[in-house]
Design a protein around this motif. Structure first.
Motif, mmCIF file in Angstrom:
data_model
loop_
_atom_site.group_PDB
_atom_site.id
_atom_site.type_symbol
_atom_site.label_atom_id
_atom_site.label_comp_id
_atom_site.label_asym_id
_atom_site.label_seq_id
_atom_site.Cartn_x
_atom_site.Cartn_y
_atom_site.Cartn_z
ATOM 1 N N ALA A 152 0.242 -17.659 110.211
ATOM 2 C CA ALA A 152 0.313 -18.990 110.804
ATOM 3 C C ALA A 152 1.707 -19.428 111.219
ATOM 4 O O ALA A 152 2.719 -18.852 110.835
ATOM 5 N N ASP A 153 1.713 -20.512 112.000
ATOM 6 C CA ASP A 153 2.921 -21.288 112.250
ATOM 7 C C ASP A 153 3.114 -22.180 111.023
ATOM 8 O O ASP A 153 2.642 -23.320 110.976
ATOM 9 N N ILE A 154 3.792 -21.642 110.021
ATOM 10 C CA ILE A 154 3.898 -22.324 108.731
ATOM 11 C C ILE A 154 4.643 -23.645 108.846
ATOM 12 O O ILE A 154 4.298 -24.623 108.176
ATOM 13 N N GLU A 155 5.668 -23.705 109.683
ATOM 14 C CA GLU A 155 6.427 -24.945 109.825
ATOM 15 C C GLU A 155 5.550 -26.068 110.363
ATOM 16 O O GLU A 155 5.674 -27.220 109.950
ATOM 17 N N ALA A 156 4.662 -25.736 111.308
ATOM 18 C CA ALA A 156 3.753 -26.753 111.845
ATOM 19 C C ALA A 156 2.820 -27.269 110.752
ATOM 20 O O ALA A 156 2.578 -28.479 110.647
ATOM 21 N N LEU A 157 2.311 -26.373 109.936
ATOM 22 C CA LEU A 157 1.419 -26.783 108.850
ATOM 23 C C LEU A 157 2.186 -27.559 107.782
ATOM 24 O O LEU A 157 1.683 -28.538 107.213
ATOM 25 N N LYS A 158 3.390 -27.139 107.497
ATOM 26 C CA LYS A 158 4.210 -27.820 106.493
ATOM 27 C C LYS A 158 4.508 -29.256 106.921
ATOM 28 O O LYS A 158 4.542 -30.172 106.086
ATOM 29 N N THR A 159 4.699 -29.459 108.214
ATOM 30 C CA THR A 159 4.941 -30.806 108.732
ATOM 31 C C THR A 159 3.771 -31.729 108.401
ATOM 32 O O THR A 159 3.962 -32.891 108.031
ATOM 33 N N ILE A 160 2.553 -31.194 108.514
ATOM 34 C CA ILE A 160 1.360 -31.981 108.194
ATOM 35 C C ILE A 160 1.305 -32.286 106.697
ATOM 36 O O ILE A 160 1.053 -33.420 106.289
ATOM 37 N N SER A 161 1.557 -31.286 105.861
ATOM 38 C CA SER A 161 1.497 -31.476 104.408
ATOM 39 C C SER A 161 2.556 -32.444 103.916
ATOM 40 O O SER A 161 2.340 -33.184 102.957
ATOM 41 N N ASP A 162 3.713 -32.424 104.564
ATOM 42 C CA ASP A 162 4.822 -33.273 104.121
ATOM 43 C C ASP A 162 4.563 -34.758 104.330
ATOM 44 O O ASP A 162 5.213 -35.595 103.688
ATOM 45 N N ILE A 163 3.616 -35.103 105.201
ATOM 46 C CA ILE A 163 3.381 -36.522 105.503
ATOM 47 C C ILE A 163 3.031 -37.300 104.251
ATOM 48 O O ILE A 163 3.559 -38.385 104.005
ATOM 49 N N ASN A 164 2.160 -36.748 103.417
ATOM 50 C CA ASN A 164 1.755 -37.436 102.184
ATOM 51 C C ASN A 164 1.966 -36.568 100.947
ATOM 52 O O ASN A 164 1.171 -36.600 100.004
ATOM 53 N N GLU A 165 3.049 -35.782 100.953
ATOM 54 C CA GLU A 165 3.480 -35.028 99.775
ATOM 55 C C GLU A 165 2.407 -34.093 99.227
ATOM 56 O O GLU A 165 2.013 -34.189 98.064
ATOM 57 N N ALA A 166 1.934 -33.186 100.047
ATOM 58 C CA ALA A 166 0.994 -32.163 99.579
ATOM 59 C C ALA A 166 1.646 -30.792 99.733
ATOM 60 O O ALA A 166 2.750 -30.663 100.264
ATOM 61 N N SER A 167 0.965 -29.763 99.268
ATOM 62 C CA SER A 167 1.513 -28.416 99.294
ATOM 63 C C SER A 167 1.091 -27.669 100.552
ATOM 64 O O SER A 167 0.030 -27.923 101.121
ATOM 65 N N SER A 168 1.936 -26.722 100.957
ATOM 66 C CA SER A 168 1.619 -25.842 102.078
ATOM 67 C C SER A 168 1.767 -24.408 101.603
ATOM 68 O O SER A 168 2.788 -24.050 101.008
ATOM 69 N N ILE A 169 0.735 -23.605 101.828
ATOM 70 C CA ILE A 169 0.730 -22.232 101.333
ATOM 71 C C ILE A 169 0.678 -21.250 102.494
ATOM 72 O O ILE A 169 -0.146 -21.385 103.403
#
Length: 567
Positions: free
Chosen positions: A531-548
């Protein structure tokens, strides 16, 4: 006459071109006005309630509801050990070539890169010594495996190293209590301390309000909703496990598993917005300024300039990196371990340890609480059962079924959901959404009883990859489903899990959807497949969740670990 016809045709041609131009200009003008109107409407809605925003965003989404089928589900008790990846997933960082070689499982803070590489450098230097026992050369090999996962390998017997050095003795006790054969070879290889990092402003506020800023004060401040902090998963993190036990001990120093401790922890947990999957994710969240406090080992804290804005408050037992001999070893291998311990605790290796941030805070003696393996297991069980404060959990899984997921990514996604679902408790409510260019509600939200499990598994098995990638449309529909479900269960805890390759190319944009995600407060856990991990991490960071980042080698283990912690 012929010339008149030519002139007529010429004029007609020009007229047709003129008409076509007018049509095109008009269309472009119309589209421009449509976009302007759309943007203006969104800004207007952004000043209203969340429902209006969601209604606006879903207007252009083509949503259908599938008719799910039931599939046979596995009812045997789940086991994380079954999904442990092959050990080659974690290659040796040092390869010994002696006649007698000792492989060591090491926690990452001493078997990584740069100042996290103490054990690597020490092992390499040791191997150069060409030490012999009974005429045979001895060496050590090092494998970087997290403390919790290393414990899983040893307990399951799937792979046994000759030695194991977790961050703290808690993992050794846990392994021994579950049948793993480990024996202490060294109580301490090098010193470290777990601590709470709080911002300077938060520390000043605590000192003004409570008169001091120590561990007990931090816990009380969280209970009083006067401090925003997070911690790491105590099922996988040494620091997180130490923090859990210390918090329970803080509420009842005589019995950290008593009702008093349980009630105190529940009040504390109700004001915790974030339990991180890894220490690095915790650090990223704190660096963003969204958290006033987090937990971290001193060695990591002292080596990271970005963390200098935080104050360090030590807590719990010390993290002195013990070394355990594992399994039934020959006399030669036992002797080799003793020789390595002697070298690693010698002046040269300890000087290097100090340069890399270890052996600080030696004056901190550490707390004293029950560190027996059975006590740890019960504490972890208590955490899993009470981490949500008795609230019901409602979760929606949003699965990417676009054409780019075809093949191995979609196969791993299916395995992730089917195997991970074994860790979802029956009293949770679960729904499933898939998306490509359009969005499909595969399974509406319902209690995850046997009937719902069968529908869920059938829907997952039938997922097919085709079309574009409208990730934010899928998220929008999932958020809308969760908020609708919350109306009949106002106290429920909402979660969304996005499984995707992150390559969005259709539908709503992040700019439109992120305010809705933020306002909803719903944490979005993202799992990326090639995946495009940075794109997914941006989504998770909105409300403090984890990205794997779940690659094909260990995705199932990672997802089961995440579900085990969150569901």
């Amino acid at each position: 006459m012929e010339n008149n016809q030519k002139v007529f045709k010429f004029i007609l041609g020009i007229a047709l071109v003129f008409v076509i131009v007018l049509v095109i200009v008009g269309a472009l003008s119309g589209n421009s006005k449509k976009e302007e109107k759309s943007d203006s409407a969104f800004k207007t809605y952004s000043e209203k309630d969340l429902t209006a925003k969601l209604d606006y965003l879903t207007q252009s989404i083509n949503v259908t509801t599938s008719t799910p089928r039931k599939a046979s589900v596995e009812l045997t008790p789940p086991s994380l050990y079954d999904e442990l990846p092959e050990i080659d997933k974690y290659p040796l960082t040092v390869t010994g070539t002696g006649d007698i070689d000792i492989e060591i499982f090491s926690s990452p803070e001493k078997a990584g890169a740069d100042k996290d590489g103490w054990l690597i450098e020490t092992a390499e230097d040791f191997n150069k010594e060409n030490i012999k026992i009974d005429g045979k050369t001895i060496s050590v090999s090092v494998r970087n495996v997290s403390s919790g996962q290393g414990a899983d390998y040893i307990i399951s017997g799937k792979y046994l190293p000759e030695a194991y050095t977790p961050s703290s003795k808690l993992w050794g006790e846990l392994v021994a209590s579950q049948g793993g054969k480990v024996e202490v070879a060294a109580d301490r290889l090098l010193g470290n301390v777990a601590g709470i990092l709080i911002s300077k402003d938060a520390k000043a506020r605590l000192e003004q309000t409570y008169g001091k800023a120590d561990f007990s004060t931090v816990v009380k401040a969280v209970v009083d909703n006067n401090l925003i902090m997070g911690y790491t998963n105590p099922l996988a993190s040494a620091t997180g496990l130490n923090f859990l036990l210390s918090t329970l001990h803080n509420f009842d120093s005589n019995d950290m598993l008593s009702n008093t401790a349980k009630e105190g922890f529940t009040k504390f947990q109700n004001n915790i917005p974030y339990v991180a999957y890894t220490t690095m994710q915790m650090r990223d969240s704190a660096s963003s300024g969204k958290l006033e406090g987090m937990i971290m080992e001193y060695q990591t804290y002292i080596n990271d300039k970005e963390l200098s804005k935080f104050e360090f408050i030590p807590f719990g037992i010390r993290h002195d990196n013990p070394l355990y001999a594992v399994g039934k070893l020959s006399d030669g291998k036992k002797a080799a371990i003793k020789e390595f311990v002697k070298y690693a605790t010698g002046s040269k290796a300890q000087k290097l340890a100090a340069e890399y941030g270890f052996n600080g805070n030696n004056e901190y003696a550490g707390e004293s609480y029950d560190t027996t393996g059975r006590g740890i297991l019960e504490a972890q069980k208590l955490w899993k059962e009470n981490k949500d404060g008795g609230k019901d959990i409602i979760a929606v899984f949003v699965a990417d079924t676009s054409g780019s997921m075809d093949g191995d990514p979609l196969l791993q996604l299916k395995k992730s959901l089917i195997n991970g679902a074994e860790y979802i408790k029956d009293n949770n409510s679960i729904g499933l959404v898939s998306y490509s260019s359009d969005v499909v509600v595969e399974v509406p939200i319902a209690k995850f009883d046997l009937n719902q499990r069968a529908y869920f598994q059938g829907a997952v098995e039938d997922l097919q990859a085709t079309g574009g990638t409208a990730s934010y449309d899928g998220i929008t529909v999932g958020v809308n489903m969760l908020l609708e479900a919350k109306k009949s269960n106002p106290n429920a805890k909402l979660m969304l899990f996005l499984l995707s390759d992150g390559a969005t190319n259709e539908g709503n944009s992040l700019d439109y959807v992120s305010p809705v995600i933020k306002e909803s407060g719903i944490p979005i856990y993202t799992i990326g497949y090639n995946a495009d991990i940075e794109a997914l991490k941006t989504i998770s960071d909105i409300n403090e969740a984890s990205s794997i980042n779940a690659d094909s080698d260990d995705v199932i283990y990672k997802i089961k670990s995440l579900f085990n912690a969150q569901m």
